[in-house]
Design an enzyme around this catalytic site. Structure first.
Site, mmCIF file in Angstrom:
data_model
loop_
_atom_site.group_PDB
_atom_site.id
_atom_site.type_symbol
_atom_site.label_atom_id
_atom_site.label_comp_id
_atom_site.label_asym_id
_atom_site.label_seq_id
_atom_site.Cartn_x
_atom_site.Cartn_y
_atom_site.Cartn_z
ATOM 1 N N GLU A 33 -19.947 6.899 9.393
ATOM 2 C CA GLU A 33 -20.637 5.856 8.644
ATOM 3 C C GLU A 33 -19.802 4.589 8.815
ATOM 4 O OE1 GLU A 33 -21.220 6.561 4.435
ATOM 5 O OE2 GLU A 33 -22.079 4.544 4.196
ATOM 6 N N ARG A 70 -11.680 19.936 6.792
ATOM 7 C CA ARG A 70 -11.209 18.610 7.171
ATOM 8 C C ARG A 70 -9.690 18.600 7.239
ATOM 9 N NH1 ARG A 70 -14.187 15.013 4.422
ATOM 10 N NH2 ARG A 70 -12.721 13.315 4.343
ATOM 11 N N LYS A 122 -11.661 7.174 3.040
ATOM 12 C CA LYS A 122 -11.948 5.771 3.341
ATOM 13 C C LYS A 122 -11.923 4.928 2.073
ATOM 14 C CE LYS A 122 -15.485 6.623 6.249
ATOM 15 N NZ LYS A 122 -16.588 6.382 7.188
HETATM 16 P P1 ATP Z 1 -14.429 9.696 3.713
HETATM 17 O O1 ATP Z 1 -14.642 10.972 2.953
HETATM 18 O O2 ATP Z 1 -13.025 9.295 3.894
HETATM 19 O O3 ATP Z 1 -15.313 8.561 3.259
HETATM 20 P P2 ATP Z 1 -16.351 10.515 5.576
HETATM 21 O O4 ATP Z 1 -16.299 11.936 5.883
HETATM 22 O O5 ATP Z 1 -17.402 10.133 4.604
HETATM 23 O O6 ATP Z 1 -14.916 10.027 5.170
HETATM 24 P P3 ATP Z 1 -17.706 9.655 7.906
HETATM 25 O O7 ATP Z 1 -17.744 8.335 8.536
HETATM 26 O O8 ATP Z 1 -18.951 10.164 7.291
HETATM 27 O O9 ATP Z 1 -16.544 9.611 6.857
HETATM 28 O O10 ATP Z 1 -17.123 10.716 8.916
HETATM 29 C C1 ATP Z 1 -17.589 10.885 10.216
HETATM 30 C C2 ATP Z 1 -17.297 12.291 10.657
HETATM 31 O O11 ATP Z 1 -15.911 12.549 10.592
HETATM 32 C C3 ATP Z 1 -17.993 13.290 9.758
HETATM 33 O O12 ATP Z 1 -18.555 14.289 10.557
HETATM 34 C C4 ATP Z 1 -16.880 13.813 8.916
HETATM 35 O O13 ATP Z 1 -17.155 15.137 8.527
HETATM 36 C C5 ATP Z 1 -15.671 13.713 9.851
HETATM 37 N N1 ATP Z 1 -14.428 13.575 9.076
HETATM 38 C C6 ATP Z 1 -14.163 12.676 8.115
HETATM 39 N N2 ATP Z 1 -12.941 12.888 7.583
HETATM 40 C C7 ATP Z 1 -12.419 13.948 8.225
HETATM 41 C C8 ATP Z 1 -11.186 14.676 8.133
HETATM 42 N N3 ATP Z 1 -10.241 14.340 7.250
HETATM 43 N N4 ATP Z 1 -10.989 15.719 8.963
HETATM 44 C C9 ATP Z 1 -11.929 16.060 9.861
HETATM 45 N N5 ATP Z 1 -13.109 15.434 10.000
HETATM 46 C C10 ATP Z 1 -13.371 14.392 9.198
HETATM 47 MG MG MG Z 2 -19.414 11.002 5.283
#
Ligand code: ATP
Ligand code: MG
Length: 581
Positions: free
Chosen positions: A49, A274, A284
């Site tokens: 995102e 994760r 984020k």
């Molecule tokens: P945050 O929880 O920090 O806002 P997010 O998961 O919402 O992060 P996205 O932009 O939706 O952020 O993530 C893009 C992809 O990266 C998704 O498939 C998510 O599952 C993966 N991702 C995000 N954080 C991690 C992590 N710590 N380890 C592995 N994969 C991750």
């Molecule tokens: Mg997400």
């Protein structure tokens, strides 16, 4: 192999003799291929995102999605999941593309946006309304929460659930046309308010929201939810394996429900744990808070776990890819020691970084028996790990700087470096002996060391064999360049930044000493042409990266990427020793 061609990270590691654990996702894909599923295609996607910069956790997901696609001759799309316009921005889109490319992956033109599918998603919604599977609901957010029930109690049907198909079609079209206020109506799936899985209790598919979207502008005033957009976007793109993190496990039945009701291509959602790292945060929201409240200088502050931050600090794509491969892929959440990430960088830089000498906290040394005005060019090895990197000349003269820490006026037991009356070897040069000190009459602090050198002991000469207990680094005072050095420590003092007493904010664990700036370091003259982002090992001090933003000719700035001390190897050794005992 091209430095940034990430395709063969796995092969690269295996070629180095390291056995990599296979993991369940790799196994699922191999089985699917063997069974002839998906016409033997493998197609994944990385779906960020664009509401912040990517961090090392995202790198795990990128390596997994792009890596598996490459391994199985498949494809991986870059898809921006841009369904929440109020938090998203093109600045983030651009940074994400830069970061993925930098990590060494190529989406080969398959750059997609959920917002490209808004019209198609709208048509899918109409299809569900026509099938009696979706309805327009007038409950506001508070009421909806009340009706939803709890983990232990079922929810209640919305009073609007029984609307006719025609009424729903009419209202939904008018939602799109902008007739209703933000938040006043939603489109909801008609599933089961008594489901033990709260995600299936008539989830919202669309909401009314007047926000300018970074791509579609003001074209839409209704936006699909993540759940309604994600699976359908996967389906439209022909994704075969939709890999995501564990928090989406409970959403999988909903992912499946939408695709089944619509009767369209059905990718398989697979969840993995994760990445969490000690001494840092990978959220984020929290990283944005650090930036906005100016605890750090920006998303690319070298202390940040963002890819922009660690890149500026001196991390290489290779180190990150190997790290992501080594930590493996699991189904249960855990936390990885940040020392392991540092270990991967050290290992990579040990192979590639040119050695130079630099003195961070200089104290002057005057060699009383060395002729004034004489300069010798001594030969120094650029990288003992790689003979092809050759040698260079380092100027040596009567006045030098050494590290203040390498001298003790009253040496404690076991201190073998320089002290009055004692000898030490200068790297690539001579053995010197300290014969006196000069002190500041006011403070009594030692300001200069008076020494002699032994002309017989030049490195490489026959008499150089004479043993002394320590070798230290140095620079020639007259020839050295001034430089700024920035030394970093963990962003948080505690391993788990959230480990705070009740009522105390996680920021209480912010490490106030995470940045130390040394304004007056001295570096050997070879570095006069050091280019932005180049990586060097400062002998005995660590690996340093020329700051890509602040460094300039005549004003060198170096970021310490990592020290030389490997706490990870020690941790591993003691863990093994512990097991044996
Ligand atoms: P945050 O929880 O920090 O806002 P997010 O998961 O919402 O992060 P996205 O932009 O939706 O952020 O993530 C893009 C992809 O990266 C998704 O498939 C998510 O599952 C993966 N991702 C995000 N954080 C991690 C992590 N710590 N380890 C592995 N994969 C991750
Ligand atoms: Mg997400």
């Amino acid at each position: 192999m091209d430095r940034n061609d990430a395709k063969s990270t796995v092969k690269e590691i295996e070629a180095a003799g390291e056995a990599l654990p296979s993991h369940f996702i790799r196994n699922i894909i191999a089985e699917d291929l063997a069974a002839g599923k998906n016409q033997e295609r493998v197609h994944t996607r990385f779906p960020p995102e664009p509401n912040g910069y990517l961090h090392i956790g995202h790198a795990k997901s990128i390596c997994l999605n792009f890596g598996l696609a490459a391994e199985f001759d498949g494809k991986c799309n870059l898809r921006f999941d841009d369904t929440n316009p109020s938090k998203e921005d093109v600045e983030y889109v651009e940074s994400i593309k830069e970061d993925v490319r930098w990590l060494g992956f190529d989406w080969a033109g398959r750059e997609y946006y959920a917002s490209d599918y808004f019209e198609q998603l709208y048509q899918f919604a109409i299809q569900l309304i026509e099938a009696g599977k979706a309805f327009v609901c007038d409950l506001n957010a508070d009421e909806m929460r009340e009706y939803r029930g709890t983990l232990t109690e079922p929810g209640k049907n919305s009073p609007y659930r029984g609307r006719s198909v025609d009424e729903n079609l009419d209202l939904f079209q008018r939602m799109r046309a902008g007739e209703f206020a933000d938040g006043s109506r939603t489109l909801r799936a008609k599933i089961d308010m008594a489901s033990p899985n709260i995600n299936l209790r008539d989830p919202v598919m669309y909401r009314v929201l007047r926000a300018t979207h970074h791509r579609t502008g003001d074209k839409w005033c209704i936006y699909p939810t993540y759940d309604f957009a994600h699976g359908q976007s996967d389906s439209i793109e022909g994704i075969t394996h939709s890999i995501c993190t564990l928090e989406f496990e409970d959403h999988r039945p909903l992912y499946d429900w939408y695709l089944d009701q619509l009767g369209i291509h059905h990718p398989q959602q697979i969840e993995f744990a994760r990445l969490n790292l000690t001494h840092t945060v990978l959220s984020k929201r929290k990283l944005l808070q650090l930036v906005q409240q100016k605890h750090v200088i920006g998303w690319d502050d070298p202390r940040m776990p963002t890819l922009a931050g660690i890149r500026r600090r001196g991390y290489t794509p290779e180190a990150i890819r190997i790290f992501c491969e080594r930590i493996g892929v699991a189904k249960r959440n855990s936390t990885v020691d940040i020392a392991m990430l540092e270990h991967c960088l050290r290992e990579d830089l040990n192979k590639r970084a040119r050695r130079v000498m630099a003195v961070l906290r200089p104290i002057k040394v005057v060699l009383e028996n060395y002729p004034e005005g004489r300069v010798e060019e001594l030969e120094a090895v650029n990288n003992p790990e790689d003979a092809s990197m050759g040698t260079r000349k380092v100027p040596f003269s009567r006045e030098l700087y050494i590290e203040r820490d390498d001298f003790r006026e009253e040496p404690p037991k076991g201190f073998f470096r320089l002290s009055p009356g004692k000898e030490v070897r200068l790297r690539y040069a001579y053995i010197i002996k300290c014969i006196g000190v000069v002190k500041d009459p006011g403070t009594g602090a030692v300001t200069e060391l008076r020494c002699t050198y032994d002309p017989e002991t030049r490195s490489g000469s026959p008499q150089a064999q004479r043993k002394v207990k320590a070798t230290i680094h140095w620079v020639s005072a007259e020839h050295a360049l001034s430089a700024e050095a920035r030394l970093y420590d963990h962003l948080f003092t505690k391993e788990d930044p959230d480990d705070v007493p009740e009522g105390v904010d996680w920021l209480a664990n912010f490490n106030a000493k995470s940045l130390e700036v040394i304004k007056e370091a001295r570096v050997e003259p070879f570095l006069v042409n050091a280019k932005k982002s180049e990586l060097y090992q400062f002998e005995r001090l660590g690996y340093f990266c020329v700051d890509p933003i602040d460094s300039a000719a005549g004003r060198l700035v170096f970021n310490r990427a990592v020290t030389l001390r490997d706490s990870w190897v020690r941790t591993e050794k003691s863990a093994k020793a512990g097991k044996r005992a």
